[in-house]
Write a protein that holds these residues in place. Structure first.
Motif, short mmCIF file in Angstrom:
data_model
loop_
_atom_site.label_atom_id
_atom_site.label_comp_id
_atom_site.label_asym_id
_atom_site.label_seq_id
_atom_site.Cartn_x
_atom_site.Cartn_y
_atom_site.Cartn_z
N PHE A 184 0.82 -1.21 0.00
CA PHE A 184 0.00 0.00 0.00
C PHE A 184 0.86 1.26 0.00
O PHE A 184 0.54 2.24 -0.67
CB PHE A 184 -0.93 0.02 1.22
CG PHE A 184 -2.23 -0.70 1.01
CD1 PHE A 184 -3.05 -0.41 -0.07
CD2 PHE A 184 -2.65 -1.66 1.91
CE1 PHE A 184 -4.26 -1.06 -0.26
CE2 PHE A 184 -3.86 -2.33 1.74
CZ PHE A 184 -4.66 -2.03 0.65
N GLY A 185 1.95 1.24 0.76
CA GLY A 185 2.75 2.45 0.89
C GLY A 185 3.81 2.61 -0.17
O GLY A 185 4.37 3.70 -0.34
N SER A 186 4.11 1.55 -0.92
CA SER A 186 5.16 1.61 -1.92
C SER A 186 4.63 2.19 -3.23
O SER A 186 3.50 1.92 -3.63
CB SER A 186 5.73 0.22 -2.17
OG SER A 186 6.68 0.24 -3.22
N ARG A 187 5.47 2.96 -3.89
CA ARG A 187 5.13 3.48 -5.22
C ARG A 187 5.68 2.60 -6.32
O ARG A 187 5.61 2.94 -7.50
CB ARG A 187 5.67 4.92 -5.37
CG ARG A 187 5.03 5.89 -4.38
CD ARG A 187 5.45 7.31 -4.61
NE ARG A 187 4.84 8.21 -3.64
CZ ARG A 187 3.62 8.72 -3.74
NH1 ARG A 187 2.89 8.44 -4.80
NH2 ARG A 187 3.14 9.52 -2.80
N ARG A 188 6.24 1.46 -5.93
CA ARG A 188 6.76 0.51 -6.90
C ARG A 188 5.75 -0.58 -7.23
O ARG A 188 5.99 -1.40 -8.12
CB ARG A 188 8.05 -0.13 -6.36
CG ARG A 188 9.17 0.86 -6.09
CD ARG A 188 10.39 0.16 -5.50
NE ARG A 188 11.46 1.10 -5.20
CZ ARG A 188 12.62 0.77 -4.64
NH1 ARG A 188 12.84 -0.51 -4.33
NH2 ARG A 188 13.53 1.68 -4.40
N THR A 189 4.66 -0.64 -6.50
CA THR A 189 3.63 -1.64 -6.75
C THR A 189 2.32 -0.95 -7.09
O THR A 189 2.15 0.25 -6.87
CB THR A 189 3.42 -2.53 -5.50
OG1 THR A 189 3.08 -1.69 -4.38
CG2 THR A 189 4.68 -3.30 -5.17
N LEU A 216 -5.35 -2.52 8.01
CA LEU A 216 -6.01 -1.21 8.01
C LEU A 216 -5.00 -0.08 8.11
O LEU A 216 -5.18 0.99 7.51
CB LEU A 216 -7.01 -1.12 9.18
CG LEU A 216 -8.26 -2.00 9.07
CD1 LEU A 216 -9.07 -1.91 10.34
CD2 LEU A 216 -9.11 -1.59 7.87
N ASN A 217 -3.94 -0.31 8.86
CA ASN A 217 -2.87 0.69 8.98
C ASN A 217 -2.25 0.97 7.61
O ASN A 217 -2.01 2.13 7.25
CB ASN A 217 -1.83 0.16 9.96
CG ASN A 217 -0.77 1.19 10.31
OD1 ASN A 217 0.32 0.83 10.75
ND2 ASN A 217 -1.05 2.45 10.13
N GLY A 218 -2.00 -0.09 6.86
CA GLY A 218 -1.45 0.10 5.52
C GLY A 218 -2.40 0.86 4.61
O GLY A 218 -1.99 1.76 3.86
N LEU A 219 -3.68 0.54 4.69
CA LEU A 219 -4.68 1.21 3.87
C LEU A 219 -4.79 2.69 4.25
O LEU A 219 -4.98 3.56 3.39
CB LEU A 219 -6.04 0.51 4.05
CG LEU A 219 -7.19 0.94 3.14
CD1 LEU A 219 -6.80 0.83 1.68
CD2 LEU A 219 -8.42 0.08 3.43
N ALA A 220 -4.64 2.99 5.53
CA ALA A 220 -4.75 4.38 6.00
C ALA A 220 -3.59 5.23 5.48
O ALA A 220 -3.76 6.43 5.24
CB ALA A 220 -4.78 4.41 7.53
N ARG A 228 -10.19 4.36 -2.06
CA ARG A 228 -9.42 4.04 -0.85
C ARG A 228 -10.16 4.47 0.41
O ARG A 228 -10.25 3.73 1.38
CB ARG A 228 -8.05 4.70 -0.90
CG ARG A 228 -7.20 4.46 0.35
CD ARG A 228 -5.83 5.07 0.20
NE ARG A 228 -5.84 6.50 0.34
CZ ARG A 228 -5.60 7.16 1.48
NH1 ARG A 228 -5.37 6.48 2.59
NH2 ARG A 228 -5.62 8.48 1.52
N ALA A 229 -10.65 5.70 0.43
CA ALA A 229 -11.28 6.23 1.63
C ALA A 229 -12.50 5.41 2.03
O ALA A 229 -12.67 5.06 3.21
CB ALA A 229 -11.67 7.69 1.41
N LEU A 253 -11.12 3.95 12.01
CA LEU A 253 -12.45 4.31 11.50
C LEU A 253 -12.59 5.82 11.38
O LEU A 253 -13.16 6.33 10.40
CB LEU A 253 -13.53 3.74 12.43
CG LEU A 253 -14.98 4.09 12.07
CD1 LEU A 253 -15.32 3.63 10.66
CD2 LEU A 253 -15.93 3.44 13.07
N ALA A 254 -12.08 6.55 12.36
CA ALA A 254 -12.12 8.01 12.30
C ALA A 254 -11.38 8.52 11.07
O ALA A 254 -11.84 9.44 10.38
CB ALA A 254 -11.52 8.60 13.57
N THR A 255 -10.25 7.90 10.77
CA THR A 255 -9.46 8.29 9.59
C THR A 255 -10.25 8.05 8.31
O THR A 255 -10.29 8.91 7.42
CB THR A 255 -8.14 7.51 9.55
OG1 THR A 255 -7.39 7.77 10.75
CG2 THR A 255 -7.31 7.92 8.34
N GLY A 256 -10.88 6.87 8.21
CA GLY A 256 -11.67 6.57 7.02
C GLY A 256 -12.83 7.53 6.84
O GLY A 256 -13.10 8.02 5.73
#
Length: 404
Positions: A184-189, A216-220, A228-229, A253-256
């Motif tokens: 999720f955090g990489s710009r190579r994938t 969920l941490n990765g998705l956030a 995504r949101a 959940l608050a972040t989403g």
């Protein structure tokens, strides 16, 4: 050390209040550390709030990792768990300890050479090398995750000899969740690949609390992609339904909800996370998490105010547009009426002047005069109607034209 006395003391602490429980467990853990002896009691519960044996062991290993945040300590901890933690509660304690101790020692990421040395020691140790390698892998991966080293985490999980030494544990749902976090955090994938890993975690019947949070941490913190949101909001809501007392899942959940623009609901979620956050910061880094939660709360408040201001401005703009449209229609109607009046007035004047000239012309008979007057009047009437109709058609077309 008198291990029998310690066992007896821990048994008596079952009925103690939380303050006394914490104090005595801390004392016992420190006595083990002072004498360089590992705890000899067993743990058969995953209750980190009330089980004296688990609390004492947790204190002991917490101090060990803070003092020596290395893979060597991780291997020693894994070995202790294999001997003293009941199989029924082994997985949740292993996951919580590996990721938790990684979080509090995230500023001490070991080099590739140190990892290689530790791997050789693990592989050459005994038949439990696979289990020890798995715990050590989670510990190191947890540091990379806590530092948001997405690409380094992906490379470590895919090709590090330590991760490969974990063997069948590489198929665990938590291992997949860590891979999803890295993707999720990489710009190579691609987002598609990251979502595939996320779905594997989410649909797995063996999904654990730790795997849920890591995914969920990765998705956030993912690189942005369409949907995504909403995905974070919906999946976090499911997780909260399963773990309603988890402050970190309410934070997710608050972040989403915040990312989706559901500011009022996001405020409710972040306030719940703050309320559930333990007042004491032993297992969790209370001040750090509280700071993150308060910062997110402030961001939600700012976004909510901005959204309300934008709504007011949008409403004012729409009202102004309606008033301008109404005024334009009124002006168009007035113009049509003026043109109608002028056209009719001009036709009447022309008809009157023309009729007068014809009437004064004595060379024509009465029938001839009447016929000429009728033809002249009809022509003027047709001219007036054409002017009025053309004006109405032009204004009507202008009123229906697309503003863009």
């Amino acid at each position: 050390m008198d291990h029998a006395l310690i066992e007896s003391t821990l048994g008596e602490l079952v009925a103690a209040n939380s303050r006394e429980l914490e104090r005595k467990c801390e004392q016992i853990a420190m006595s083990y550390l002072a004498q360089v002896v590992e705890p000899q009691f067993d743990v058969d519960s995953a209750d980190f709030d009330r089980d004296p044996h688990l609390i004492c062991a947790d204190r002991y290993w917490n101090h060990r990792f803070r003092a020596e945040p290395t893979l060597t300590t991780a291997v020693a901890c894994a070995g202790w768990m294999a001997e003293h933690v009941a199989a029924a509660v082994h997985e949740p304690i292993l996951e919580k300890w590996a990721l938790g101790y990684a979080f509090i020692t995230r500023d001490s990421v070991e080099s590739a050479g140190e990892i290689a040395d530790a791997t050789r020691d693990i592989v050459a140790a005994d038949d439990s090398a696979c289990n020890k390698a798995y715990f050590a892998t989670l510990y190191h991966a947890g540091k990379l995750r806590a530092d948001f080293f997405f690409d380094e985490l992906a490379q470590f999980l895919d090709s590090s000899p330590l991760a490969l030494a974990a063997g069948p544990h590489r198929e665990s749902v938590l291992f997949t969740a860590l891979r999803a976090f890295a993707a999720f955090g990489s710009r190579r994938t691609t987002a598609e690949y990251a979502c595939q890993l996320f779905d594997q975690v989410w649909t797995s019947p063996e999904r654990t609390y730790a795997a849920t949070d890591v995914a969920l941490n990765g998705l956030a913190y993912s690189v942005e992609f369409e949907g995504r949101a909403a995905l974070l909001r919906d999946r976090a809501a499911e997780a909260v339904g399963l773990h309603p007392n988890s402050h970190i899942l309410h934070f997710r959940l608050a972040t989403g909800r915040w990312l989706c623009g559901d500011h009022d609901d996001a405020l409710i979620s972040i306030d719940t996370a703050l309320r559930l956050l333990p007042a004491a910061g032993w297992r969790v880094s209370h001040e750090l998490l509280q700071g993150q939660y308060l910062a997110r709360r402030e961001a939600i408040e700012v976004a909510r105010v901005q959204a309300r201001q934008a709504a007011v401005e949008r409403e004012n703009a729409e009202r102004t547009e309606r008033e301008i449209t109404k005024l334009a229609e009124t002006v168009r109607g007035s113009v049509v009426k003026v043109i109608e009046g002028v056209s009719i007035f001009a036709a009447v004047i022309a008809f009157a002047v023309g009729s007068l000239n014809i009437s004064l012309n004595g060379n024509l008979s009465l029938a001839g005069r009447l016929w000429i007057i009728a033809a002249f009047g009809g022509g003027l009437l047709l001219f007036a109607l054409l002017v009025i109709g053309g004006t109405w058609a032009v204004l009507h077309r202008l009123s229906r034209r697309d503003p863009d």
